[in-house]
Write a protein that holds these residues in place. Structure first.
Motif, PDB file in Angstrom:
ATOM      1  N   ASN A  61       0.759  -1.457  -0.221  1.00 40.67           N
ATOM      2  CA  ASN A  61       0.299   0.175   0.170  1.00 40.67           C
ATOM      3  C   ASN A  61       0.797   1.329  -0.246  1.00 40.67           C
ATOM      4  OD1 ASN A  61       1.182   0.582   3.449  1.00 40.67           O
ATOM      5  ND2 ASN A  61      -0.649  -1.052   3.002  1.00 40.67           N
ATOM      6  N   LYS A  62       0.110   2.417  -0.268  1.00 41.77           N
ATOM      7  CA  LYS A  62       1.077   3.665   0.042  1.00 41.77           C
ATOM      8  C   LYS A  62       1.808   4.445   1.016  1.00 41.77           C
ATOM      9  CE  LYS A  62      -2.879   6.675  -0.218  1.00 41.77           C
ATOM     10  NZ  LYS A  62      -3.621   7.719  -0.881  1.00 41.77           N
ATOM     11  N   GLU A  63       1.238   3.432   1.983  1.00 41.48           N
ATOM     12  CA  GLU A  63       1.902   3.858   4.059  1.00 41.48           C
ATOM     13  C   GLU A  63       3.057   3.497   3.817  1.00 41.48           C
ATOM     14  OE1 GLU A  63      -1.458   2.964   2.944  1.00 41.48           O
ATOM     15  OE2 GLU A  63      -2.823   4.399   3.979  1.00 41.48           O
ATOM     16  N   GLU A  64       3.683   2.504   3.074  1.00 42.42           N
ATOM     17  CA  GLU A  64       4.531   1.305   3.223  1.00 42.42           C
ATOM     18  C   GLU A  64       5.256   1.765   2.703  1.00 42.42           C
ATOM     19  OE1 GLU A  64       5.523  -0.875   5.595  1.00 42.42           O
ATOM     20  OE2 GLU A  64       3.037  -0.486   6.242  1.00 42.42           O
ATOM     21  N   LEU A  65       4.682   2.055   1.323  1.00 47.34           N
ATOM     22  CA  LEU A  65       5.931   2.493   0.463  1.00 47.34           C
ATOM     23  C   LEU A  65       6.741   4.401   0.970  1.00 47.34           C
ATOM     24  CD1 LEU A  65       6.668   2.651  -2.858  1.00 47.34           C
ATOM     25  CD2 LEU A  65       4.510   3.583  -3.713  1.00 47.34           C
ATOM     26  N   LEU A  66       6.253   5.145   1.470  1.00 51.14           N
ATOM     27  CA  LEU A  66       6.436   6.352   1.636  1.00 51.14           C
ATOM     28  C   LEU A  66       7.143   5.884   3.430  1.00 51.14           C
ATOM     29  CD1 LEU A  66       4.160   9.328   2.341  1.00 51.14           C
ATOM     30  CD2 LEU A  66       5.733   8.766   4.588  1.00 51.14           C
ATOM     31  N   LYS A  67       6.340   5.151   3.759  1.00 51.17           N
ATOM     32  CA  LYS A  67       7.652   4.311   4.623  1.00 51.17           C
ATOM     33  C   LYS A  67       9.193   4.472   4.242  1.00 51.17           C
ATOM     34  CE  LYS A  67       4.171   3.494   8.586  1.00 51.17           C
ATOM     35  NZ  LYS A  67       3.830   1.703   9.280  1.00 51.17           N
ATOM     36  N   ALA A  68       8.827   3.321   3.161  1.00 49.30           N
ATOM     37  CA  ALA A  68      10.453   2.783   2.741  1.00 49.30           C
ATOM     38  C   ALA A  68      11.350   3.895   2.668  1.00 49.30           C
ATOM     39  CB  ALA A  68       9.799   2.314   1.260  1.00 49.30           C
ATOM     40  N   VAL A  69      10.586   4.718   1.645  1.00 46.47           N
ATOM     41  CA  VAL A  69      11.532   6.242   1.214  1.00 46.47           C
ATOM     42  C   VAL A  69      12.024   6.821   2.358  1.00 46.47           C
ATOM     43  CG1 VAL A  69      11.016   8.884   0.299  1.00 46.47           C
ATOM     44  CG2 VAL A  69       9.960   7.440  -0.658  1.00 46.47           C
ATOM     45  N   VAL A  70      11.794   6.693   3.882  1.00 46.07           N
ATOM     46  CA  VAL A  70      12.186   7.889   4.608  1.00 46.07           C
ATOM     47  C   VAL A  70      13.186   6.538   5.915  1.00 46.07           C
ATOM     48  CG1 VAL A  70      11.341   8.062   7.331  1.00 46.07           C
ATOM     49  CG2 VAL A  70       9.581   8.502   5.950  1.00 46.07           C
ATOM     50  N   LYS A 116       6.717  17.905   4.615  1.00 44.58           N
ATOM     51  CA  LYS A 116       5.499  19.393   4.393  1.00 44.58           C
ATOM     52  C   LYS A 116       4.068  18.466   4.239  1.00 44.58           C
ATOM     53  CE  LYS A 116       3.225  21.628   0.784  1.00 44.58           C
ATOM     54  NZ  LYS A 116       3.134  22.702  -1.064  1.00 44.58           N
ATOM     55  N   ILE A 117       5.043  17.181   3.669  1.00 44.30           N
ATOM     56  CA  ILE A 117       3.019  16.102   2.988  1.00 44.30           C
ATOM     57  C   ILE A 117       2.881  15.787   4.565  1.00 44.30           C
ATOM     58  CG2 ILE A 117       3.473  13.489   2.527  1.00 44.30           C
ATOM     59  CD1 ILE A 117       5.060  14.355   0.484  1.00 44.30           C
ATOM     60  N   VAL A 118       4.032  15.376   5.735  1.00 45.11           N
ATOM     61  CA  VAL A 118       3.498  14.857   7.011  1.00 45.11           C
ATOM     62  C   VAL A 118       2.811  15.949   7.800  1.00 45.11           C
ATOM     63  CG1 VAL A 118       4.418  13.815   9.240  1.00 45.11           C
ATOM     64  CG2 VAL A 118       5.348  12.962   7.114  1.00 45.11           C
ATOM     65  N   MET A 119       3.828  16.786   7.465  1.00 45.29           N
ATOM     66  CA  MET A 119       3.053  17.551   8.983  1.00 45.29           C
ATOM     67  C   MET A 119       1.777  18.723   8.094  1.00 45.29           C
ATOM     68  SD  MET A 119       5.919  20.940   9.638  1.00 45.29           S
ATOM     69  CE  MET A 119       5.791  21.280  10.913  1.00 45.29           C
ATOM     70  N   ALA A 124      -4.395  13.298   9.682  1.00 41.77           N
ATOM     71  CA  ALA A 124      -5.671  13.205   8.920  1.00 41.77           C
ATOM     72  C   ALA A 124      -4.923  11.339   9.043  1.00 41.77           C
ATOM     73  CB  ALA A 124      -5.969  13.139   7.012  1.00 41.77           C
ATOM     74  N   PHE A 125      -3.428  11.646   9.221  1.00 47.85           N
ATOM     75  CA  PHE A 125      -3.137   9.903   9.086  1.00 47.85           C
ATOM     76  C   PHE A 125      -2.192   9.878  10.301  1.00 47.85           C
ATOM     77  CE2 PHE A 125      -4.113  10.883   4.593  1.00 47.85           C
ATOM     78  CZ  PHE A 125      -4.860   9.836   4.302  1.00 47.85           C
ATOM     79  N   PRO A 126      -2.900   9.805  11.554  1.00 52.56           N
ATOM     80  CA  PRO A 126      -1.221   9.880  12.129  1.00 52.56           C
ATOM     81  C   PRO A 126      -0.507   9.036  12.835  1.00 52.56           C
ATOM     82  CG  PRO A 126      -4.118   9.194  12.721  1.00 52.56           C
ATOM     83  CD  PRO A 126      -3.666   9.485  11.532  1.00 52.56           C
ATOM     84  N   GLU A 127      -1.096   8.295  11.791  1.00 53.70           N
ATOM     85  CA  GLU A 127       0.141   6.829  12.589  1.00 53.70           C
ATOM     86  C   GLU A 127       1.493   6.974  11.251  1.00 53.70           C
ATOM     87  OE1 GLU A 127       1.097   2.322  10.814  1.00 53.70           O
ATOM     88  OE2 GLU A 127      -0.303   3.003  10.482  1.00 53.70           O
ATOM     89  N   LEU A 128       1.246   8.058  10.197  1.00 51.40           N
ATOM     90  CA  LEU A 128       2.854   8.431   9.606  1.00 51.40           C
ATOM     91  C   LEU A 128       2.792   9.323  10.487  1.00 51.40           C
ATOM     92  CD1 LEU A 128       1.499   8.691   6.244  1.00 51.40           C
ATOM     93  CD2 LEU A 128       2.623   6.829   6.776  1.00 51.40           C
ATOM     94  N   GLY A 129       2.717  10.235  11.100  1.00 54.05           N
ATOM     95  CA  GLY A 129       3.072  11.021  11.543  1.00 54.05           C
ATOM     96  C   GLY A 129       3.942  10.821  12.958  1.00 54.05           C
ATOM     97  N   GLN A 130       3.470   9.785  13.408  1.00 50.97           N
ATOM     98  CA  GLN A 130       3.803   9.469  14.889  1.00 50.97           C
ATOM     99  C   GLN A 130       5.379   8.048  14.414  1.00 50.97           C
ATOM    100  OE1 GLN A 130       0.971   6.516  15.978  1.00 50.97           O
ATOM    101  NE2 GLN A 130      -0.387   7.888  16.796  1.00 50.97           N
ATOM    102  N   PHE A 131       4.959   7.601  12.713  1.00 52.75           N
ATOM    103  CA  PHE A 131       5.732   7.261  12.012  1.00 52.75           C
ATOM    104  C   PHE A 131       7.260   8.431  12.232  1.00 52.75           C
ATOM    105  CE2 PHE A 131       8.087   6.154   8.368  1.00 52.75           C
ATOM    106  CZ  PHE A 131       8.794   4.417   8.588  1.00 52.75           C
TER     107      PHE A 131
END
Length: 248
Positions: A61-70, A116-119, A124-131
């Motif tokens: 999914n796109k969540e895992e894709l963004l996490k992989a970039v990080v 910018k994306i995370v902030m 709406a996507f608190p898990e991404l912010g926490q990650f």
């Protein structure tokens, strides 16, 4: 995309093991353009020149894709900074080098779009912010705090609240990164990031440094290309030492 994710080899000559990197590069471009909520895996696939099914082979999914970039491109930066710490150099020098490394590896590259994306979308996507907080922000705060504590132990810095001082060191850099991606282009401005960073470093470190050490804070003028701040070397300048609150 800038050098951090650059790969100039034609797609049709790349080996299959280069595909994940292609997808990360494509994902960052799509997230930057459409935002996280507006991005779709179909967009990432199209931008990378592959099928949607190919994306799913690597990222569910796109969540895992963004996490992989990080994890692939952002988290290692603080490790690189820590490995460059030289015990023979002053804490002022170490902090200056760490901040410039952050700008070179992150703030000045397309990776900075992640801030910018995370902030903007953490609500709406608190898990991404926490990650992002766990994998990027907290390690940088901890690293900078360790340098501040080092400076206090060595008698270079006044005794301050190092936990919050580390956050204060970071905050203007986040502002600069966001400003360069938003206000500069829409207002036809051209903020000089190196002048901004050096002014920030001089202002903060001249406030931190014990008067007897203050003359060593200013870097050679040829290194910065910017005029030194007035009074930066004056040993008579005030140093305000606030009471350090008890640790929780």
């Amino acid at each position: 995309m800038k050098h951090v994710l650059a790969n100039h080899t034609p797609r049709w000559t790349r080996r299959k093991d280069a595909r994940p990197q292609e997808l990360l590069e494509s994902a960052l471009a799509v997230f930057s353009e459409k935002g996280f909520s507006g991005a779709r895996l179909e967009d990432v696939a199209k931008n990378a020149g592959v099928s949607k099914g190919t994306v799913y082979l690597y990222y569910p999914n796109k969540e895992e894709l963004l996490k992989a970039v990080v994890l692939e491109h952002v988290s290692p930066i603080v490790t690189e900074a820590a490995e460059q710490v030289d015990e023979s150099e002053s804490s002022t020098t170490q902090i200056r080098e760490a901040i410039h490394l952050w700008w070179a590896r992150y703030g000045s590259t397309e990776l900075s779009a992640l801030t910018k994306i995370v902030m903007f979308e953490a609500h709406a996507f608190p898990e991404l912010g926490q990650f992002f907080h766990q994998k990027v922000i907290t390690p940088w705060w901890n690293f900078l705090e360790s340098l501040l504590q080092r400076g206090i132990r060595r008698g270079e810095f006044s005794d301050i609240d190092t936990e919050y001082a580390a956050k204060v060191l970071c905050a203007p850099l986040v502002t600069l990164s966001l400003w360069k991606r938003t206000m500069d282009p829409c207002c036809n401005l051209d903020t000089d990031p190196l002048r901004y960073i050096e002014a920030h470093i001089q202002m903060v470190l001249n406030g931190l440094t014990c008067p007897k050490n203050r003359s060593s804070n200013r870097p050679p003028s040829a290194q910065t290309g910017a005029a030194a701040l007035p009074g930066a070397d004056s040993e008579s300048a005030s140093v305000f030492t606030l009471p350090v609150p008890p640790r929780r």
